[in-house]
Write a protein that holds these residues in place. Structure first.
Motif, PDB file in Angstrom:
ATOM      1  N   UNK A 160       5.282   7.167   0.140  1.00  0.00           N
ATOM      2  CA  UNK A 160       4.755   7.251  -1.221  1.00  0.00           C
ATOM      3  C   UNK A 160       3.820   6.064  -1.446  1.00  0.00           C
ATOM      4  N   UNK A 161       2.853   6.169  -2.370  1.00  0.00           N
ATOM      5  CA  UNK A 161       1.920   5.065  -2.626  1.00  0.00           C
ATOM      6  C   UNK A 161       2.653   3.795  -3.053  1.00  0.00           C
ATOM      7  N   UNK A 162       1.990   2.664  -2.813  1.00  0.00           N
ATOM      8  CA  UNK A 162       2.608   1.371  -3.091  1.00  0.00           C
ATOM      9  C   UNK A 162       2.826   1.075  -4.557  1.00  0.00           C
ATOM     10  N   UNK A 163       2.167   1.822  -5.466  1.00  0.00           N
ATOM     11  CA  UNK A 163       2.391   1.588  -6.900  1.00  0.00           C
ATOM     12  C   UNK A 163       3.523   2.431  -7.462  1.00  0.00           C
ATOM     13  N   UNK A 164       4.253   3.148  -6.626  1.00  0.00           N
ATOM     14  CA  UNK A 164       5.402   3.942  -7.056  1.00  0.00           C
ATOM     15  C   UNK A 164       6.691   3.205  -6.704  1.00  0.00           C
ATOM     16  N   UNK A 165       7.699   3.408  -7.503  1.00  0.00           N
ATOM     17  CA  UNK A 165       9.019   2.837  -7.188  1.00  0.00           C
ATOM     18  C   UNK A 165      10.121   3.899  -7.268  1.00  0.00           C
ATOM     19  N   UNK A 166       9.720   5.169  -7.151  1.00  0.00           N
ATOM     20  CA  UNK A 166      10.712   6.254  -7.103  1.00  0.00           C
ATOM     21  C   UNK A 166      10.083   7.440  -6.394  1.00  0.00           C
ATOM     22  N   UNK A 167      10.937   8.346  -5.908  1.00  0.00           N
ATOM     23  CA  UNK A 167      10.449   9.546  -5.226  1.00  0.00           C
ATOM     24  C   UNK A 167      11.549  10.595  -5.253  1.00  0.00           C
ATOM     25  N   UNK A 168      11.120  11.880  -5.339  1.00  0.00           N
ATOM     26  CA  UNK A 168      12.045  13.002  -5.245  1.00  0.00           C
ATOM     27  C   UNK A 168      12.066  13.438  -3.789  1.00  0.00           C
ATOM     28  N   UNK A 169      13.232  13.420  -3.163  1.00  0.00           N
ATOM     29  CA  UNK A 169      13.381  13.695  -1.743  1.00  0.00           C
ATOM     30  C   UNK A 169      13.885  15.117  -1.545  1.00  0.00           C
ATOM     31  N   UNK A 170      13.168  15.918  -0.739  1.00  0.00           N
ATOM     32  CA  UNK A 170      13.609  17.269  -0.403  1.00  0.00           C
ATOM     33  C   UNK A 170      14.599  17.182   0.742  1.00  0.00           C
ATOM     34  N   UNK A 171      15.745  17.861   0.590  1.00  0.00           N
ATOM     35  CA  UNK A 171      16.839  17.708   1.533  1.00  0.00           C
ATOM     36  C   UNK A 171      17.227  19.038   2.149  1.00  0.00           C
ATOM     37  N   UNK A 211       0.815  -1.218   0.000  1.00  0.00           N
ATOM     38  CA  UNK A 211       0.000   0.000   0.000  1.00  0.00           C
ATOM     39  C   UNK A 211       0.848   1.267   0.000  1.00  0.00           C
ATOM     40  N   UNK A 212       2.027   1.200   0.590  1.00  0.00           N
ATOM     41  CA  UNK A 212       2.889   2.376   0.589  1.00  0.00           C
ATOM     42  C   UNK A 212       4.323   1.960   0.891  1.00  0.00           C
ATOM     43  N   UNK A 213       5.228   2.867   0.531  1.00  0.00           N
ATOM     44  CA  UNK A 213       6.642   2.692   0.850  1.00  0.00           C
ATOM     45  C   UNK A 213       7.057   3.805   1.812  1.00  0.00           C
ATOM     46  N   UNK A 214       7.840   3.424   2.809  1.00  0.00           N
ATOM     47  CA  UNK A 214       8.345   4.383   3.790  1.00  0.00           C
ATOM     48  C   UNK A 214       9.828   4.609   3.507  1.00  0.00           C
ATOM     49  N   UNK A 215      10.188   5.876   3.262  1.00  0.00           N
ATOM     50  CA  UNK A 215      11.581   6.245   2.991  1.00  0.00           C
ATOM     51  C   UNK A 215      12.148   6.869   4.262  1.00  0.00           C
ATOM     52  N   UNK A 216      13.243   6.325   4.748  1.00  0.00           N
ATOM     53  CA  UNK A 216      13.887   6.824   5.955  1.00  0.00           C
ATOM     54  C   UNK A 216      15.283   7.343   5.603  1.00  0.00           C
ATOM     55  N   UNK A 217      15.779   8.222   6.468  1.00  0.00           N
ATOM     56  CA  UNK A 217      17.127   8.752   6.262  1.00  0.00           C
ATOM     57  C   UNK A 217      17.922   8.612   7.558  1.00  0.00           C
ATOM     58  N   UNK A 218      19.223   8.624   7.419  1.00  0.00           N
ATOM     59  CA  UNK A 218      20.151   8.643   8.549  1.00  0.00           C
ATOM     60  C   UNK A 218      21.269   9.608   8.183  1.00  0.00           C
ATOM     61  N   UNK A 219      21.628  10.474   9.161  1.00  0.00           N
ATOM     62  CA  UNK A 219      22.723  11.419   8.898  1.00  0.00           C
ATOM     63  C   UNK A 219      23.842  11.142   9.895  1.00  0.00           C
ATOM     64  N   UNK A 220      25.049  11.413   9.481  1.00  0.00           N
ATOM     65  CA  UNK A 220      26.230  10.953  10.218  1.00  0.00           C
ATOM     66  C   UNK A 220      26.745  11.954  11.245  1.00  0.00           C
ATOM     67  N   UNK A 221      26.180  13.197  11.310  1.00  0.00           N
ATOM     68  CA  UNK A 221      26.754  14.212  12.185  1.00  0.00           C
ATOM     69  C   UNK A 221      26.027  14.313  13.526  1.00  0.00           C
ATOM     70  N   UNK A 222      24.707  14.487  13.493  1.00  0.00           N
ATOM     71  CA  UNK A 222      23.969  14.772  14.728  1.00  0.00           C
ATOM     72  C   UNK A 222      23.519  13.498  15.453  1.00  0.00           C
ATOM     73  N   UNK A 223      22.897  12.578  14.726  1.00  0.00           N
ATOM     74  CA  UNK A 223      22.407  11.332  15.346  1.00  0.00           C
ATOM     75  C   UNK A 223      22.794  10.144  14.459  1.00  0.00           C
ATOM     76  N   UNK A 224      24.059   9.822  14.392  1.00  0.00           N
ATOM     77  CA  UNK A 224      24.450   8.695  13.538  1.00  0.00           C
ATOM     78  C   UNK A 224      23.814   7.385  14.022  1.00  0.00           C
ATOM     79  N   UNK A 225      23.350   6.578  13.083  1.00  0.00           N
ATOM     80  CA  UNK A 225      22.734   5.295  13.411  1.00  0.00           C
ATOM     81  C   UNK A 225      21.263   5.385  13.738  1.00  0.00           C
TER      82      UNK A 225
END
Length: 1247
Positions: free
Chosen positions: A669-680, A647-661
């Motif tokens: 994004x909906x489950x029928x998608x296989x790509x996403x543009x991520x705002x950074x 039904x959906x995909x969950x995109x997670x991030x990890x950054x190495x400076x403030x909270x590594x790991x």
């Protein structure tokens, strides 16, 4: 003339053949004769025609097995000469077999040759095919010294291999000494004979280690030829020349091969430049299956047929010319049967034809033998050979023999043994007598009756000793004698008889047919979707014929494979009552499950899908693309969704400076998608991962991507959730939610705090801070301010901030509400109103109003007692409220105050008010103190809170025996409030009642309390019998009725001894009954009646005293008290009693034994028991208790009594029963025991 005679003979033969076939249709047929009948030998097993003695085999069996009656005897020939294996001790023989084994433990060459086996009995001889035993020699290249091959550059040359002979197939390789293959191409190639051809020499052909290897895989042997040396002499120029063929050498050649073999034609040419080879079939196209190998030099036509024969041509050409060769291909065939002779069974006196013909190229030669002897060496007067047919006229039993026909050409040999049996034989039924057949209604059955006879028999079937044969469209008798019945009916059950007849006699057998109910699956398994790791259940229920109770099998299959049930610790499959349980379901358990219900005669199946649901697998192949300063594109391949769409995909991030790991969610994004543009955000070292979600849950996360760090930038946002508070009157606290570390977008983050008064025209006051709070001091109390906060880092300012409005610090309200008034709504609720406090007196944000009240006293009691304070908070700008939960008939006082964020203001002037009367609370005590046959005594306590002046009580009761209906509600109005006891009279005996009590004031009656009770046992007494009745319970339990004449206790107290005393005990009674009659009673007597649990334990469930009626004889003579005999008797009894009392007194002073509890048992203190814990009825204050919900049955009380006091409690002491059933034990300071029990409801009696 000769030609005319030959034509006439052939015509006669043809006519005779036709007539004989027509007759033989009835007298001759190919047949399998049972071994119970005398018959000719038949070869059943023999070795292949070629037996090769491979050196790695341990032994070589020469097989020959045969059957016959009498049992055949065996003999062998080798190379046409007699050979007896039993004369050679090295050979291994088998009893009753023609097989012998040649061991591989010596020189096998002496056994090499062609063998044939003969199997003979008194009727004839069968022979095997010829078996060639081949002992291969080890192939070797000859030892030789080879001169170097010297060739001029550009000239052709050939290296000869000349491999040794050996067991085919032969495989040839050209390699170097170091086992490197010689490279072959259009210029260099190996021929079919193994020679290596060079169309023209080049300088690199010079080497000294050309080796030819010959491999014989069947004997696992490889041999090597002596290495050859080639010397190529260089020249200044290579002259071009036209092609010529190195092989074949002539212009034409002929090739013969057997049908089915592979045709291989090769043309290897020399010339410069290297010639190219082409192939054609003259007058035809090359066969479709033809293929070219060896760089076009080899033509292969696999598995040739006759149409592949013909003329083929190869053409080798280059720029200077061409060379051709013609191949004439002839396809020959080994022998094949056109008409193979068959074994026959014929009647005596019939004519027999034995036909044998074969085809092949060249035409095979046909040779006849009889019993292994050439036909001409065993003449017979009635036998003639007519072309490919042998004719036996007027055959006799002595003409029985084995005829052998052998057809051979140069490509092979065929041999066939035909057993010709001449006999007359009455029917012999080979099927066993008394066979039982079971079949299913609606299906078919085949009942066998295999018959052997000569001539053939006529077979008929009948049922249940009927003289008529079974017939109809559902019955069919086959040629082999079997009876087939279609679409069976229940009426087809019975005994069937097979009768076989021919001219020589008849024979019969009986068999039984049972028609069974079909097996049907009535509850098939249902398709199931189930979560992984849980337990799946598939149900299956079948109906079947009851005669198969011990033979029915219920099996389960998965994907057409039976599930093995081993019931071990690790087993996950369990079957119980037709339910298949799969423990801890995994993905491997998904599939089609089939329930198979199987009996010895039929089966039924039903299938269902088991679909295993699981969370999605982790996505794969994550790729980052379109990398920009504030965004990046992420692509992935979804994992398996395991039968539940993502039904959906969950995109997670990890950054190495403030909270590594620490992984945080970035986007969904909906489950029928296989790509996403991520705002950074800028200046953050990101990596990403993705997980899928379906209806089952969230799946595992993917492997993380590579890291991506966008460049630093100014902040994208300003602080949010700005709070403006004033904790002190002259300060304003400004707090906000700081930007997250990743929202800094770069180093050097600060905040600019700007503020100004809203009600004055003044400039913004600005301060730069790094923390997320700021305090403005020296502010007026509670005035409005405008505030804004802007973020900044080393890259620049954030966006323009929004302006917020807030107030400086609050102070306590300075005024109380006015005009406080109270309006009484009812006995427990009042309405309070007031005038609002002016906003200038609030000194802050209005929080609302609070009402405080407390109880001064109850109006029933003039004594004042200040109660607990209660508070009601009314948020917002309200000017009235309702105060609930007051106690009726009481005096209260209340005040009202306002409050803000700083706290409460001053309270208003107190206002006193009184609440009116209400209905009383329920009575705290309501209990039954005494129960008799027609009366019930009650006691209660007044309510703790009467909520007014008590005027009396309302007592109600109704009958609630074990029926669906209840009796009418009876009412007793008790007007005296001081009354706390009451006795209900004129009640039904042995009946259950529900009682209700409520206290009343002038307003009405309060909450009800209830109680249940059952009146005592009903006893109907006449002059000689008593009818004891009770209410039967639902649970059946046994008990007994014991009774005793009390007069006998008075007259004969000294004569009571033993366990029973004067008690009489009935047979065992059951609570399913509701009465028992005691007869044989003495008229005018008094009896004690008890209900007891058992004959051993005399503790009573219930006890009563009854009196029987008088017969009336005493009235004839006047009152009994005036009779002299009675007065004298009474005086004697008084004297005797006095003596007994004196004796008891003396005995007591001596520490002896005496009776206890008698008076208590006969005359219980009912009033004291009524206040005991074990009362007749249990107190209940639940008004909603159903009338019949708490009924107790006699059976329950008997069960409860099982754990009561009994003789067992007193061990093995000397125990005696007194007249009333109580026992006398040693006193020894033992505490007296009581037993309470119940009849229907809890009726208590002393034990």
């Amino acid at each position: 003339m000769k030609a005319m005679r030959l034509q006439r003979i052939l015509g006669l033969v043809a006519a005779l053949g036709v007539i004989t076939c027509i007759c033989a249709f009835h007298t001759t047929a190919a047949v399998d004769i049972p071994l119970e009948v005398e018959q000719l030998p038949t070869i059943t097993a023999q070795s292949p025609s070629s037996l090769i003695a491979f050196p790695f085999d341990e032994s070589f069996p020469m097989t020959c097995e045969a059957k016959g009656n009498p049992e055949p005897e065996f003999r062998w020939t080798r190379n046409g000469q007699e050979f007896d294996p039993f004369l050679d001790p090295r050979l291994m023989k088998e009893e009753n077999s023609g097989t012998f084994v040649i061991p591989n433990n010596g020189n096998l060459t002496e056994y090499q040759g062609t063998y044939r086996c003969y199997a003979s009995n008194k009727l004839g001889t069968a022979i095997s095919k010829e078996i060639e035993f081949i002992v291969p020699h080890v192939p070797k290249f000859p030892k030789e010294t080879l001169d170097p091959v010297v060739v001029e550059e550009g000239q052709p040359f050939t290296l000869k291999c000349n491999p040794p002979k050996g067991i085919p197939p032969l495989q040839i390789y050209w390699m170097t000494i170091s086992l490197q293959h010689i490279e072959q191409d259009e210029r260099v190639s190996m021929g079919l004979n193994g020679d290596l051809y060079f169309s023209h020499a080049v300088e690199k052909d010079s080497r000294r280690d050309y080796c030819c290897f010959a491999a014989f895989p069947r004997i696992r042997t490889i041999v090597q030829k002596t290495a050859m040396s080639v010397i190529v002499q260089t020249t200044n120029a290579i002259l071009e020349r036209r092609p010529s063929l190195l092989t074949p050498s002539s212009a034409r050649s002929e090739t013969q091969l057997v049908k089915g073999e592979d045709l291989k034609l090769e043309c290897i040419a020399e010339g410069f430049p290297t010639p190219q080879v082409e192939w054609v079939k003259m007058g035809h196209r090359l066969p479709i299956k033809a293929k070219l190998e060896n760089h076009g030099k080899l033509l292969i036509v696999p598995r040739v047929e006759q149409e592949d024969s013909g003329k083929y041509m190869c053409k080798a050409k280059n720029a200077l010319g061409e060379a051709v060769h013609y191949f004439t291909v002839t396809i020959e065939e080994p022998p094949e049967w056109v008409s193979e002779p068959e074994s026959q069974l014929s009647m005596i006196g019939s004519d027999v034809l034995i036909k044998c013909s074969a085809s092949g190229t060249p035409q095979p030669t046909v040779t006849w033998r009889v019993n292994g002897v050439p036909l001409q060496e065993a003449p017979a007067a009635n036998r003639k050979v007519l072309g490919d047919t042998i004719l036996l006229r007027n055959a006799k039993a002595s003409d029985s023999a084995v005829y052998q026909c052998e057809a051979s050409n140069r490509h092979g040999t065929l041999l066939s043994n035909a057993n010709i049996m001449i006999m007359n034989l009455p029917p012999m039924i080979l099927t066993k007598e008394g066979e039982d057949y079971s079949a299913v209604e609606g299906k078919g059955v085949m009942m066998h009756c295999k018959v052997f006879s000569s001539p053939p028999s006529t077979v008929t079937w009948s049922k249940d000793d009927s003289a008529e044969s079974v017939e109809g469209p559902r019955f069919a008798v086959h040629d082999n004698g079997s009876l087939e019945i279609y679409s069976l009916e229940k009426g087809d059950t019975g005994q069937y008889t097979c009768l076989a007849k021919n001219t020589e006699g008849s024979s019969a057998i009986d068999t039984m047919l049972y028609v069974k109910d079909p097996t049907r699956i009535v509850v098939p398994p249902e398709h199931l979707q189930i979560l992984i790791g849980t337990t799946a259940q598939l149900s299956c229920l079948a109906e079947y014929d009851k005669s198969f109770n011990n033979d029915i099998e219920l099996l389960w299959e998965k994907d057409d494979m039976e599930i093995a049930l081993n019931y071990t610790e690790n087993s996950r499959y369990f079957v119980e009552d037709g339910i298949l349980q799969i423990i801890n379901v995994s993905h491997w358990d998904q599939g089609v499950y089939t329930c198979v219900a199987r009996t010895p005669v039929d089966r039924d199946t039903a299938s269902a899908w088991l679909i295993v649901l699981d969370v999605p697998d982790a996505p794969e192949y994550l790729v980052l693309s379109e990398r920009k300063s504030k965004s990046v594109k992420l692509k992935w391949n979804p994992g398996d969704d395991h039968n539940s769409s993502t039904t959906e995909f969950i995109i997670e991030y990890e950054e190495s400076q403030w909270e590594p790991g620490n992984w945080k969610e970035l986007l969904r994004v909906p489950g029928n998608h296989n790509s996403a543009v991520l705002k950074l955000h800028g200046n953050v070292d990101y990596c990403f991962r993705v997980s899928g979600v379906n209806s089952v849950g969230r799946g595992p996360s993917s492997e993380p991507t590579e890291r991506y760090k966008p460049p630093a930038a100014a902040p994208d946002k300003n602080p949010e959730n700005i709070k403006i508070e004033g904790h002190l009157p002259h300060e304003m606290d400004i707090n906000w939610e700081p930007l997250l570390p990743i929202e800094h977008n770069g180093p050097g983050l600060e905040y600019k705090v700007s503020y100004r008064r809203q009600d004055l025209e003044e400039d913004w006051q600005e301060h730069m801070v790094k923390r997320h709070s700021f305090v403005v001091t020296n502010t007026p109390t509670f005035v409005p301010y405008e505030i804004k906060i802007q973020a900044k880092n080393n890259q620049g300012w954030g966006p323009e901030p929004k302006i917020m409005t807030g107030y400086s610090g609050e102070d306590f309200p300075s005024a109380a509400p006015d005009d406080v008034a109270v309006e009484v709504m009812n006995s427990s609720v009042v309405k309070v109103s007031w005038t609002r406090v002016h906003k200038d007196k609030l000194h802050g944000h209005l929080g609302g109003y609070r009402i405080n009240w407390w109880r001064l006293r109850s109006l029933v009691d003039s004594k004042k007692s200040h109660g607990d304070k209660h508070t009601l908070t009314i948020p917002g700008d309200r000017h009235h409220a309702a105060v609930p939960g007051l106690t009726p008939f009481s005096e209260y006082s209340l005040i009202v105050m306002t409050f803000n964020g700083r706290g409460n203001g001053p309270g208003s002037h107190p206002v006193n008010f009184k609440t009116p009367e209400g209905v009383p609370e329920k009575n705290p005590v309501f209990r039954v103190t005494d129960v008799q046959k027609h009366t019930v005594s009650l006691v209660w306590a007044p309510p703790l809170e009467p909520n007014g002046i008590l005027t009396g009580y309302l007592l109600e009761y109704q009958l609630i025996n074990d029926t669906e209906e209840v009796g009418p509600l009876q009412t007793v109005d008790i007007s005296n409030p001081a009354t706390t006891k009451w006795t209900l009279r004129d009640l039904e005996p042995v009946s259950k009642y529900k009682l209700y009590l409520r206290s009343c004031t002038t307003v009405g009656c309060g909450l009800v309390v209830s109680e249940e009770c059952t009146t005592t046992l009903e006893t109907t007494v006449s002059d000689s019998f008593a009818n004891i009745s009770w209410i039967s319970g639902g649970e059946h339990r046994e008990f007994y009725i014991a009774y005793m004449n009390n007069r006998k206790l008075i007259f004969f107290p000294l004569f009571v001894s033993g366990r029973e005393g004067l008690w009489k005990i009935s047979e065992a009674l059951n609570t399913s009954k509701n009465f028992h009659i005691i007869d044989g009673l003495e008229p005018g007597a008094e009896y004690t009646v008890r209900l007891i649990n058992s004959r051993v334990d005399n503790s009573s469930i219930f006890e009563d005293i009854i009196s029987t009626g008088s017969t009336g004889l005493a009235s004839i003579h006047g009152g009994i008290s005036t009779q002299g005999w009675f007065i004298g008797l009474m005086c004697a009894i008084a004297l005797l009693t006095l003596i007994v009392l004196i004796a008891c007194f003396v005995n007591r002073n001596k520490g002896g034994k005496y009776s206890v509890k008698e008076k208590e048992d006969l005359h219980p203190d009912v009033e004291s028991q009524g206040m005991n814990d074990d009362t007749f009825c249990e107190y209940s204050d639940n008004d909603e208790k159903p009338l019949k919900g708490s009924q107790h049955s006699l059976s329950r009380e008997i069960k409860a009594g099982d754990s009561g006091d009994s003789l067992v409690d007193y061990g093995d002491e000397d125990v005696q029963f007194n007249e009333d059933g109580s026992f006398i034990g040693e006193y020894a300071g033992r505490k007296e025991k009581r037993v309470s029990a119940e009849i229907k409801a809890t009726v208590q009696t002393p034990a």
